[in-house]
Design an enzyme around this catalytic site. Structure first.
Site, short mmCIF file in Angstrom:
data_model
loop_
_atom_site.label_atom_id
_atom_site.label_comp_id
_atom_site.label_asym_id
_atom_site.label_seq_id
_atom_site.Cartn_x
_atom_site.Cartn_y
_atom_site.Cartn_z
N CYS A 144 0.79 -1.23 0.00
CA CYS A 144 0.00 0.00 0.00
C CYS A 144 0.82 1.28 0.00
O CYS A 144 0.58 2.16 -0.84
CB CYS A 144 -0.98 -0.01 1.16
N HIS A 201 -1.55 6.62 4.99
CA HIS A 201 -0.45 5.67 5.15
C HIS A 201 0.84 6.12 4.47
O HIS A 201 1.63 5.32 3.97
CB HIS A 201 -0.85 4.28 4.66
#
Length: 557
Positions: A144, A201
């Site tokens: 990710c 993130h």
């Protein structure tokens, strides 16, 4: 296009790139180097506008800091005409909405062979695909954080330094995209309003948060879904969940809430997240996205909305309205149906406010499914899963929808890297000149591919990386892996763990796969495909040579 003098000046660096490739791919490349000189590939341009065999296509490098691409002048002209007509009709630049899902597999949506067949109905996304363009060879990074960084910067993680997901306790200590130039920042300079909603993130320190790296506003979760919940689950971490002191310790690992922030300020917690409230996070994100769309007035500047869902990252917690409602009745499948409905809410808001015809909507995923959470995980028909450079880790669904601009019912296997969105969106926004020239840009302008009614990809080569390791390339249907990954180990849980896989040392033996006849990469065919090797080796050498003039932030391994 490179001139002969430019090519000659670049040869020393290319020779170093050749040696790098030899070190990675084995001594067999030495004898083949003379057959696949980088300059001969980069100097040529393909003016054909019909279907072109990528294996035989030539590419043009317009400058030494830009990835070479297949020239398609006719479709680029068609793209420009469409954009000019849109500008004349609406008097404004297009809006851009990117919906980035989390750990959704290539085969989860109905139009990719999933849907009812895998126990989760996706009518909204299927309809977007039927009314737009569905790509079958779109690529992310293996996990990710690297994917999100590459999408927003147009650069490989090796160049930005964001090679893997941040772990609890690391997020607040990193500068994230510090030193990088984001798509949001450049669109903002071009007059766009920029809104980030959802999973970030890419660092949670104040300077790393989205509202301080180019977005005007942010509302979302700064880190990964499991960071808020995994330590609370008694079945997973009873030594924490049942001990108040350790629970208090774990709760300080991240900001355990949705945060909200404006440019120049830190995000403030506005919605605490626990095992109950996590079920409502995607609802909250969607409400904010719908509210943003509805707030736009005709006289307002165009907007860039980056919407990153919480689902379907493990563990899966569906909203009560969706829990147990999928045919499979598994939490992951319930969440897939929920995020399909959430996408529908955003699209309906665009339609209701009269903005849909002036909005490019892209729906994709940040990587393949997480195999370690089986059976509550996504589906891919390809080899392996998240964390690997095999197709199951990096081949993602991608749907592009834009009424009147993207012809409906299109399906293409042309190569498209999520990094290409960086340059492509700038072109569509009339801001192509803002692509940075002081760093290497790996993304390719694919605006013509998207908008031409019979558009073909401008990308000839797909590059595969896993953290600091260069893994290989794809040209046409052929994939050369100069390294391979081992996903089985006696000391991992589970025993087969793609996300904990190890990369075999250089020189362990290259592999060539034909992805059309062997999409699961089970039959390496190098001895039978020797004629393909020089072309694939040249593509790898050309790519590695770019790191000589533009050194990476972190050394290769």
């Amino acid at each position: 296009m490179m001139q002969d003098s430019e090519f000659k000046r670049s040869e020393p660096g290319l020779d170093r790139g050749r040696r790098t490739f030899v070190g990675l791919a084995g001594s067999a490349a030495i004898g083949l180097w003379g057959l696949c000189r980088f300059g001969e590939v980069a100097r040529a341009a393909d003016a054909s506008n019909g279907p072109v065999d990528p294996l035989l296509a030539t590419v043009e490098r317009t400058s030494d800091h830009r990835e070479p691409a297949i020239r398609r002048p006719a479709q680029d002209e068609e793209m420009r005409r469409k954009l000019a007509r849109l500008q004349q009709r609406t008097g404004r630049k297009p809006n851009i909405v990117i919906v980035l899902m989390d750990d959704v597999g290539w085969g989860d949506f109905g139009v990719y062979g999933g849907g009812a067949a895998v126990g989760a109905l996706t009518p909204t996304i299927d309809r977007l695909a039927q009314d737009g363009l569905r790509l079958t060879s779109a690529y992310s990074q293996p996990s990710c954080t690297p994917t999100r960084a590459s999408l927003l910067t147009g650069r490989l993680p090796m160049r930005s330094g964001l090679l893997r997901p941040f772990l609890p306790g690391e997020n607040e200590k990193t500068e994230g995209l510090g030193g990088e130039i984001t798509l949001a920042a450049l669109l903002g300079q071009a007059g766009y309003a920029t809104q980030a909603i959802g999973k970030w993130h890419l660092g949670s320190s104040t300077g790393a948060q989205p509202q301080n790296v180019g977005f005007d506003n942010y509302y979302g979760i700064l880190t990964s879904s499991d960071d808020y919940t995994a330590w609370r689950e008694p079945w997973r971490n009873p030594e924490i969940a049942t001990d108040p002191a350790r629970t208090e310790w774990a709760s300080k690992g991240e900001i355990m809430a949705i945060v909200e922030g404006r440019s120049g300020s830190p995000g403030k917690p506005v919605y605490p997240i626990d095992l109950h409230t996590v079920r409502f996070v995607d609802e909250k994100l969607t409400e904010r996205a719908v509210g943003f769309v509805e707030s736009r007035k005709p006289e307002d500047p165009p907007f860039f909305l980056y919407l990153a869902t919480r689902g379907a990252h493990f563990d899966n917690y569906a909203h009560p309205d969706f829990s147990g409602r999928s045919p499979a009745r598994y939490p992951y499948k319930d969440v897939i149906q929920e995020i399909d409905a959430r996408v529908g809410q955003v699209v309906e808001a665009l339609r209701r406010t009269g903005q849909l015809d002036n909005t490019l909507v892209v729906v994709t995923s940040d990587n393949g499914p997480m195999a370690e959470t089986f059976p509550d995980t996504g589906h891919t028909p390809f080899r392996s899963a998240k964390g690997t450079a095999y197709e199951g880790g990096v081949r993602t669904p991608l749907i592009a929808h834009w009424p009147g601009m993207i012809a409906p019912g299109r399906v293409s296997d042309g190569l498209f890297d999520l990094m290409d969105l960086f340059v492509t969106c700038l072109t569509l926004a009339g801001a192509g000149e803002r692509v940075p020239s002081d760093r290497y840009i790996d993304g390719i302008d694919q605006a013509g591919f998207l908008l031409a009614d019979a558009g073909q990809s401008a990308r000839r080569v797909q590059h595969y990386w896993r953290n600091q390791s260069f893994m290989g390339v794809r040209v046409g249907e052929y994939k050369l892996m100069v390294r391979h990954q081992e996903v089985t180990s006696p000391d991992t849980f589970p025993y087969e763990s793609p996300f904990q896989s190890s990369v075999a040392p250089a020189g362990s033996g290259e592999r060539i796969y034909n992805l059309y006849v062997d999409p699961r990469e089970q039959h390496a065919m190098l001895p039978l495909k020797q004629i393909h090797y020089p072309t694939l080796a040249a593509a790898a050498a050309q790519h590695l040579a770019t790191f000589e003039k533009y050194p990476p932030k972190i050394p290769m391994r």
